[in-house]
Write a protein that holds these residues in place. Sequence first.
Motif, PDB file in Angstrom:
ATOM      1  N   SER A  35       0.822  -1.209   0.000  1.00 38.49           N
ATOM      2  CA  SER A  35       0.000   0.000   0.000  1.00 38.49           C
ATOM      3  C   SER A  35       0.855   1.258   0.000  1.00 38.49           C
ATOM      4  CB  SER A  35      -0.937  -0.002   1.217  1.00 38.49           C
ATOM      5  OG  SER A  35      -1.896  -1.033   1.122  1.00 38.49           O
ATOM      6  N   GLU A  36       1.918   1.234   0.787  1.00 39.13           N
ATOM      7  CA  GLU A  36       2.803   2.398   0.872  1.00 39.13           C
ATOM      8  C   GLU A  36       3.518   2.636  -0.456  1.00 39.13           C
ATOM      9  OE1 GLU A  36       4.561   5.691   2.853  1.00 39.13           O
ATOM     10  OE2 GLU A  36       2.805   4.440   3.262  1.00 39.13           O
ATOM     11  N   ILE A  37       3.964   1.562  -1.100  1.00 41.25           N
ATOM     12  CA  ILE A  37       4.643   1.697  -2.396  1.00 41.25           C
ATOM     13  C   ILE A  37       3.699   2.294  -3.435  1.00 41.25           C
ATOM     14  CG2 ILE A  37       5.610   0.387  -4.320  1.00 41.25           C
ATOM     15  CD1 ILE A  37       6.804  -1.531  -2.203  1.00 41.25           C
ATOM     16  N   GLN A  42       2.585   6.118  -7.053  1.00 39.68           N
ATOM     17  CA  GLN A  42       1.494   6.496  -7.944  1.00 39.68           C
ATOM     18  C   GLN A  42       0.783   7.782  -7.520  1.00 39.68           C
ATOM     19  OE1 GLN A  42       1.000   4.805 -10.801  1.00 39.68           O
ATOM     20  NE2 GLN A  42       2.722   3.503 -10.190  1.00 39.68           N
ATOM     21  N   LEU A  43       0.782   8.067  -6.225  1.00 40.26           N
ATOM     22  CA  LEU A  43       0.030   9.228  -5.734  1.00 40.26           C
ATOM     23  C   LEU A  43       0.933  10.348  -5.235  1.00 40.26           C
ATOM     24  CD1 LEU A  43      -2.734   7.274  -3.771  1.00 40.26           C
ATOM     25  CD2 LEU A  43      -2.789   8.066  -6.133  1.00 40.26           C
ATOM     26  N   GLY A  44       2.187  10.015  -4.940  1.00 41.57           N
ATOM     27  CA  GLY A  44       3.126  11.049  -4.535  1.00 41.57           C
ATOM     28  C   GLY A  44       3.083  11.415  -3.070  1.00 41.57           C
ATOM     29  N   PHE A  45       2.493  10.573  -2.234  1.00 45.10           N
ATOM     30  CA  PHE A  45       2.505  10.852  -0.795  1.00 45.10           C
ATOM     31  C   PHE A  45       2.528   9.553  -0.011  1.00 45.10           C
ATOM     32  CE2 PHE A  45      -2.025  10.874  -2.003  1.00 45.10           C
ATOM     33  CZ  PHE A  45      -2.536   9.918  -1.144  1.00 45.10           C
ATOM     34  N   SER A  46       2.936   9.674   1.260  1.00 41.17           N
ATOM     35  CA  SER A  46       2.976   8.522   2.152  1.00 41.17           C
ATOM     36  C   SER A  46       1.652   8.407   2.904  1.00 41.17           C
ATOM     37  CB  SER A  46       4.124   8.677   3.154  1.00 41.17           C
ATOM     38  OG  SER A  46       4.019   7.706   4.191  1.00 41.17           O
ATOM     39  N   LEU A  47       1.263   7.181   3.238  1.00 46.58           N
ATOM     40  CA  LEU A  47       0.029   6.971   3.992  1.00 46.58           C
ATOM     41  C   LEU A  47       0.168   7.436   5.435  1.00 46.58           C
ATOM     42  CD1 LEU A  47      -1.062   3.475   2.633  1.00 46.58           C
ATOM     43  CD2 LEU A  47      -2.053   5.713   2.091  1.00 46.58           C
ATOM     44  N   THR A  48       1.383   7.751   5.859  1.00 48.10           N
ATOM     45  CA  THR A  48       1.574   8.326   7.191  1.00 48.10           C
ATOM     46  C   THR A  48       1.458   9.847   7.177  1.00 48.10           C
ATOM     47  OG1 THR A  48       3.971   8.424   6.871  1.00 48.10           O
ATOM     48  CG2 THR A  48       3.062   6.413   7.862  1.00 48.10           C
ATOM     49  N   ALA A  54      -6.202  14.660  -0.894  1.00 43.74           N
ATOM     50  CA  ALA A  54      -6.058  13.284  -1.372  1.00 43.74           C
ATOM     51  C   ALA A  54      -7.414  12.685  -1.726  1.00 43.74           C
ATOM     52  CB  ALA A  54      -5.370  12.435  -0.306  1.00 43.74           C
ATOM     53  N   ASP A  55      -7.398  11.716  -2.636  1.00 43.83           N
ATOM     54  CA  ASP A  55      -8.591  10.955  -2.975  1.00 43.83           C
ATOM     55  C   ASP A  55      -8.881  10.012  -1.808  1.00 43.83           C
ATOM     56  OD1 ASP A  55     -10.401   9.024  -3.885  1.00 43.83           O
ATOM     57  OD2 ASP A  55      -9.652   9.095  -5.940  1.00 43.83           O
ATOM     58  N   LEU A  56      -9.887  10.348  -1.008  1.00 40.80           N
ATOM     59  CA  LEU A  56     -10.142   9.590   0.219  1.00 40.80           C
ATOM     60  C   LEU A  56     -10.581   8.164  -0.058  1.00 40.80           C
ATOM     61  CD1 LEU A  56     -11.889  12.286   2.449  1.00 40.80           C
ATOM     62  CD2 LEU A  56      -9.496  11.574   2.430  1.00 40.80           C
ATOM     63  N   ASN A  57     -11.257   7.925  -1.170  1.00 38.37           N
ATOM     64  CA  ASN A  57     -11.652   6.556  -1.503  1.00 38.37           C
ATOM     65  C   ASN A  57     -10.438   5.687  -1.797  1.00 38.37           C
ATOM     66  OD1 ASN A  57     -14.408   6.911  -1.191  1.00 38.37           O
ATOM     67  ND2 ASN A  57     -14.751   7.454  -3.322  1.00 38.37           N
ATOM     68  N   LEU A  60      -8.616   5.042   1.490  1.00 38.60           N
ATOM     69  CA  LEU A  60      -9.302   4.012   2.266  1.00 38.60           C
ATOM     70  C   LEU A  60      -8.987   2.624   1.713  1.00 38.60           C
ATOM     71  CD1 LEU A  60     -11.338   3.138   4.435  1.00 38.60           C
ATOM     72  CD2 LEU A  60     -13.161   3.509   2.747  1.00 38.60           C
ATOM     73  N   THR A  61      -9.004   2.488   0.392  1.00 35.38           N
ATOM     74  CA  THR A  61      -8.691   1.200  -0.228  1.00 35.38           C
ATOM     75  C   THR A  61      -7.284   0.737   0.128  1.00 35.38           C
ATOM     76  OG1 THR A  61     -10.169   1.682  -2.083  1.00 35.38           O
ATOM     77  CG2 THR A  61      -8.525  -0.042  -2.419  1.00 35.38           C
ATOM     78  N   LEU A  62      -6.331   1.654   0.054  1.00 34.15           N
ATOM     79  CA  LEU A  62      -4.948   1.304   0.379  1.00 34.15           C
ATOM     80  C   LEU A  62      -4.792   0.931   1.850  1.00 34.15           C
ATOM     81  CD1 LEU A  62      -3.019   4.026  -1.671  1.00 34.15           C
ATOM     82  CD2 LEU A  62      -3.277   1.593  -2.211  1.00 34.15           C
ATOM     83  N   LEU A  63      -5.540   1.590   2.728  1.00 35.21           N
ATOM     84  CA  LEU A  63      -5.470   1.270   4.153  1.00 35.21           C
ATOM     85  C   LEU A  63      -6.073  -0.103   4.456  1.00 35.21           C
ATOM     86  CD1 LEU A  63      -6.439   4.717   5.732  1.00 35.21           C
ATOM     87  CD2 LEU A  63      -4.178   3.646   5.721  1.00 35.21           C
ATOM     88  N   LEU A  64      -6.993  -0.554   3.603  1.00 33.17           N
ATOM     89  CA  LEU A  64      -7.661  -1.833   3.838  1.00 33.17           C
ATOM     90  C   LEU A  64      -6.927  -3.014   3.223  1.00 33.17           C
ATOM     91  CD1 LEU A  64     -11.381  -0.743   3.257  1.00 33.17           C
ATOM     92  CD2 LEU A  64     -10.271  -1.230   5.448  1.00 33.17           C
TER      93      LEU A  64
END
Length: 293
Positions: A35-37, A42-48, A54-57, A60-64
């Motif tokens: 998910s982090e990669i 692809q999105l240019g930011f870290s999930l932290t 950001a596209d919240l959908n 959310l998908t990446l967090l799941l």
Amino acid sequence: MNFLKLADKGEGNGGTYMFTVVIIFFSLVAGQLLSEIIAVNQLGFSLTNIPENADLNLVLTLLLIPFAFVFIAILVCIKYLFKRPIITVFTSRPKFDWKRFFTSFGIWGAVLLLALGIGMAVGQPVNWNFNPTTFFLLLLISIFLIPIQTTAEELMFRGFLMQTFGKIFKNGWVPVLISGILFGFLHWANPEVALIGNILLLYYIGTGVFLGLLTVWDDGMELPMGYHAINNIFASVILTNDWQAFHTDALFIDRSGPFFGWESWLTIIVLQPLLLILFARMYKWKNMKSKLF
């Protein structure tokens, strides 16, 4: 059959259990790395460090995604390491009881909707937040992916760990308590804990113990799985805020600041015990004391 004793249907020793924990841990890490990669490349930011635009959908998908890895890892270990039927980590019944699942799902969902209505009626700062361009995709993600996340947690804590501790301690109350505490500390890293304080762990631990009692007394995970699924779907689809772990384009957004409010105390002190009483009568639970002691 007693749910905790279903572990006796399989093979394995202490090394098998430790190896399973390692596999589950690395499956979670692998999912988080994937998910982090994706987020960074692809999105240019870290999930932290998620930006406000950001596209919240997608977030959310990446967090799941990591929970899907855990879900698969647990089932593979049960089937191939412990050589047990997969159904035995879900329930003592011959088949998964979907009616139980949706009964719990529906009852707790109705309670959450009622609490939302009461909160809005007494002036809770809840605003309409419907965005048709993002909501329907959010609904699909929540319906199909959040149950994987909640089921993975149930498999880990109410399934694998409680059955493991049941085999060690030969009673029910210790597995319920330990798994509840571990479930609480799983949420320690959630952003709301840092904002509200460690008192929030009381809610998570209390909920973990409640879900454990449901599992032991009903001899299956159908009821806790239904409760857990609708609880998280509600937080994703119906009512969100901008400071909890789940921040989405839900129908409503709560503008209240982070606090340990009356809803949390009411849930663990009143509503969850009432649900235990309700289900005990609905399903005519027997030998409740002996299943714990």
